[in-house]
Motif scaffolding. Structure first.
Motif, PDB file in Angstrom:
ATOM      1  N   SER A   1       1.881  38.673   7.727  1.00 25.76           N
ATOM      2  CA  SER A   1       0.788  38.345   8.646  1.00 25.76           C
ATOM      3  C   SER A   1       1.087  37.003   9.316  1.00 25.76           C
ATOM      4  N   GLU A   2       0.376  36.713  10.386  1.00 22.96           N
ATOM      5  CA  GLU A   2       0.566  35.449  11.101  1.00 22.96           C
ATOM      6  C   GLU A   2       0.107  34.255  10.280  1.00 22.96           C
ATOM      7  N   THR A   3      -0.724  34.492   9.290  1.00 24.59           N
ATOM      8  CA  THR A   3      -1.245  33.387   8.482  1.00 24.59           C
ATOM      9  C   THR A   3      -0.484  33.195   7.172  1.00 24.59           C
ATOM     10  N   GLN A   4       0.465  34.081   6.886  1.00 28.93           N
ATOM     11  CA  GLN A   4       1.239  33.951   5.653  1.00 28.93           C
ATOM     12  C   GLN A   4       2.058  32.660   5.697  1.00 28.93           C
ATOM     13  N   THR A   5       2.086  31.957   4.592  1.00 32.18           N
ATOM     14  CA  THR A   5       2.864  30.729   4.500  1.00 32.18           C
ATOM     15  C   THR A   5       4.073  30.954   3.600  1.00 32.18           C
ATOM     16  N   PHE A   6       5.072  30.097   3.779  1.00 34.42           N
ATOM     17  CA  PHE A   6       6.258  30.145   2.929  1.00 34.42           C
ATOM     18  C   PHE A   6       6.906  28.771   2.955  1.00 34.42           C
ATOM     19  N   VAL A   7       7.731  28.521   1.964  1.00 34.64           N
ATOM     20  CA  VAL A   7       8.472  27.268   1.917  1.00 34.64           C
ATOM     21  C   VAL A   7       9.710  27.443   2.783  1.00 34.64           C
ATOM     22  N   LYS A   8       9.826  26.601   3.811  1.00 30.48           N
ATOM     23  CA  LYS A   8      10.943  26.694   4.754  1.00 30.48           C
ATOM     24  C   LYS A   8      12.219  26.181   4.093  1.00 30.48           C
TER      25      LYS A   8
ATOM     26  N   LYS B   1      27.768  40.408  15.986  1.00 30.52           N
ATOM     27  CA  LYS B   1      27.201  39.473  15.025  1.00 30.52           C
ATOM     28  C   LYS B   1      27.416  39.983  13.616  1.00 30.52           C
ATOM     29  N   THR B   2      27.358  39.043  12.684  1.00 29.34           N
ATOM     30  CA  THR B   2      27.386  39.359  11.266  1.00 29.34           C
ATOM     31  C   THR B   2      26.033  38.957  10.712  1.00 29.34           C
ATOM     32  N   ARG B   3      25.438  39.831   9.912  1.00 30.01           N
ATOM     33  CA  ARG B   3      24.109  39.566   9.351  1.00 30.01           C
ATOM     34  C   ARG B   3      24.213  39.396   7.843  1.00 30.01           C
ATOM     35  N   TRP B   4      23.545  38.351   7.361  1.00 35.93           N
ATOM     36  CA  TRP B   4      23.403  38.129   5.923  1.00 35.93           C
ATOM     37  C   TRP B   4      21.936  38.209   5.580  1.00 35.93           C
ATOM     38  N   LEU B   5      21.631  38.772   4.429  1.00 31.10           N
ATOM     39  CA  LEU B   5      20.270  38.831   3.910  1.00 31.10           C
ATOM     40  C   LEU B   5      20.159  37.812   2.793  1.00 31.10           C
ATOM     41  N   VAL B   6      19.261  36.840   2.975  1.00 30.66           N
ATOM     42  CA  VAL B   6      19.105  35.755   2.014  1.00 30.66           C
ATOM     43  C   VAL B   6      17.746  35.904   1.337  1.00 30.66           C
ATOM     44  N   PRO B   7      17.722  36.225   0.045  1.00 30.58           N
ATOM     45  CA  PRO B   7      16.440  36.342  -0.668  1.00 30.58           C
ATOM     46  C   PRO B   7      15.714  34.994  -0.697  1.00 30.58           C
ATOM     47  N   MET B   8      14.399  35.074  -0.549  1.00 28.98           N
ATOM     48  CA  MET B   8      13.551  33.889  -0.588  1.00 28.98           C
ATOM     49  C   MET B   8      12.454  34.107  -1.607  1.00 28.98           C
ATOM     50  N   GLU B   9      11.558  33.143  -1.716  1.00 29.65           N
ATOM     51  CA  GLU B   9      10.446  33.233  -2.654  1.00 29.65           C
ATOM     52  C   GLU B   9       9.498  34.367  -2.280  1.00 29.65           C
ATOM     53  N   ASN B  10       8.727  34.811  -3.229  1.00 32.42           N
ATOM     54  CA  ASN B  10       7.680  35.820  -3.045  1.00 32.42           C
ATOM     55  C   ASN B  10       8.185  37.109  -2.402  1.00 32.42           C
TER      56      ASN B  10
END
Length: 71
Positions: free
Chosen positions: A36-43, A2-11
């Motif tokens: 944490s299991e309760t952390q939210t993020f914009v998909k 596999k090839t892995r890319w790291l994509v920066p996201m918010e926060n």
């Protein structure tokens, strides 16, 4: 394989995108590590179906049952 890319996201989050080759060619999996299991993020729009709890997508399963053999 596999090839892995790291994509920066918010926060400060990072999305790890794995594009498989060889017997698992055609499969791409993205993973976002939350604090944490309760952390939210914009998909991001490029993320598809949630497969966290689907054992078919575990590396151990893919090594025994390659993606290209799935029907």
């Amino acid at each position: 394989e596999k090839t892995r890319w790291l994509v920066p996201m918010e926060n400060g989050l990072v999305c790890e995108v794995d594009e498989f080759a060889g017997e698992n060619a055609g499969l791409t999996i993205a993973e976002v590590e939350l604090t944490s299991e309760t952390q939210t993020f914009v998909k991001p729009a490029f993320l598809g179906e949630e497969v966290t709890n689907d054992p078919r997508f575990f590396n151990s399963y893919l090594s025994q049952h390659p993606y290209n053999t799935w029907k």
